[in-house]
Design a protein around this motif. Structure first.
Motif, short mmCIF file in Angstrom:
data_model
loop_
_atom_site.label_atom_id
_atom_site.label_comp_id
_atom_site.label_asym_id
_atom_site.label_seq_id
_atom_site.Cartn_x
_atom_site.Cartn_y
_atom_site.Cartn_z
N ALA A 148 49.61 2.17 34.19
CA ALA A 148 48.68 2.31 35.48
C ALA A 148 49.69 3.09 36.53
N VAL A 149 48.89 3.83 37.18
CA VAL A 149 49.53 4.44 38.18
C VAL A 149 48.86 4.16 39.70
N TRP A 150 49.48 3.91 40.49
CA TRP A 150 48.91 3.63 42.07
C TRP A 150 49.74 4.32 43.03
N GLY A 151 49.12 4.80 44.00
CA GLY A 151 49.67 5.11 45.20
C GLY A 151 49.74 6.89 45.28
N SER A 152 49.75 7.48 43.97
CA SER A 152 50.04 8.85 43.97
C SER A 152 48.77 9.70 44.77
N GLN A 153 47.59 9.03 44.79
CA GLN A 153 46.48 9.48 45.34
C GLN A 153 46.91 9.92 46.92
N ARG A 154 47.59 9.08 47.44
CA ARG A 154 48.10 9.28 48.94
C ARG A 154 49.01 10.53 48.83
N ILE A 155 49.45 11.25 48.02
CA ILE A 155 50.26 12.55 47.96
C ILE A 155 49.44 13.74 48.06
N HIS A 156 48.57 13.63 46.77
CA HIS A 156 47.84 14.98 46.68
C HIS A 156 46.77 14.41 45.70
N THR A 157 45.57 14.51 46.08
CA THR A 157 44.46 14.15 45.24
C THR A 157 43.37 15.08 45.30
N VAL A 158 41.98 14.58 45.02
CA VAL A 158 40.96 15.48 44.95
C VAL A 158 40.32 15.66 46.50
N ASP A 159 39.36 16.27 46.68
CA ASP A 159 38.77 16.54 47.84
C ASP A 159 39.65 17.04 49.02
N GLY A 160 40.68 17.82 48.85
CA GLY A 160 41.59 18.42 49.55
C GLY A 160 42.62 17.57 50.29
#
Length: 274
Positions: A148-160
């Motif tokens: 499980a990975v958590w927190g990486s969405q705060r760096i770079h993820t979908v929808d710009g």
């Protein structure tokens, strides 16, 4: 297979992590054996997840060969680097080819990394799992490790969404491996895998050191956790729409390439008769 490129990419990634002051917490890496084939199966919330899951291998002196969507291999420089690192391109229209490559890697004693959801989950909760990771582990007789990975969405993820804010925390949890028997049903193993990843994801969210700064910063939490991310069903709908757009764009590129090839061929003058 040479790993020189892989080592250079790892060093570059670690340098970027240091510049950003990322607080990366990896727990459970000891479950990955130091030798022999294995499959790491992780949830997917951000574009950099393969770098963070790859840290599990680094802790154990291993390189992880990831299955990644074909579009990642399209840019010339990135594509060459991905191939040099031994990663495998996945064409959704013909996933069996990538699966065969993954089986060959695992049987050769490599660590294979797979995101069974097939795409980033916009709800940040688990999407349905595809059976590829379980199938590779079952057919090759290698351990299947939930991640499980958590927190990486705060760096770079979908929808710009992209943030270079310093000090972001990223949590990576590895669970005890599943060891499916050779005659196990990959679909049944997939359900067990998904349940374990879901439990790890809940633990990662519960123990994650960061909390939203204000109401506007609740976007990276699931709706079920009081966040403003799309609810699970809405997230699934948005994910599917995004995948259709990507597929249509890929088909358009292929058609343009074929038309360009026909034009180039027609522009070549015919040889005179002998």
């Amino acid at each position: 297979m040479t790993d020189r490129t892989y080592r250079l990419v790892v060093r570059a990634a670690l340098a970027v992590f240091a510049v950003l002051g990322l607080r990366v917490d990896v727990r459970g890496s000891e479950y990955l054996p130091r030798e022999g084939g294995a499959v790491l199966a992780s949830n997917h919330v951000g574009f950099l997840d393969f770098l963070f899951v790859g840290l599990i291998g680094r802790r154990r002196g291993r390189f992880v060969r990831f299955l990644a969507k074909h579009g990642v291999f399209t840019p010339p420089v990135v594509g060459r680097a991905m191939r040099a690192m031994g990663h495998v391109a996945v064409d959704r229209a013909n996933g069996a080819v990538a699966l065969r490559h993954a089986v060959a890697r695992a049987r050769a004693g490599e660590v294979v990394g797979i995101f069974p959801e097939g795409t980033i989950s916009r709800s940040w909760e688990l999407r349905p799992f595809r059976p590829g990771a379980a199938a590779v582990a079952t057919w090759c007789g290698v351990p299947l490790l939930p991640v499980a990975v958590w927190g990486s969405q705060r760096i770079h993820t979908v929808d710009g969404r992209l943030s270079l804010r310093r000090g972001t925390a990223v949590t990576i949890l590895v669970g005890e491996p599943l060891r499916p028997s050779p005659d196990a049903d990959p679909y049944a193993v997939t359900e067990q895998l998904r349940a374990r990843v879901d439990s790890l994801l809940s633990e990662a969210i519960d123990t994650h050191p960061d909390r939203p700064r204000d109401e506007a910063d609740r976007w990276w939490l699931p709706a079920s956790r009081g966040g403003t991310a799309p609810a699970r069903d809405e997230g699934l709908r948005l994910d599917e729409e995004a995948m259709r757009r990507v597929d249509l764009a890929a088909e358009a590129r292929i058609l343009r390439s074929r038309r360009g090839s026909r034009v180039r061929r027609s522009a070549v003058p015919a040889l005179p008769p002998q």
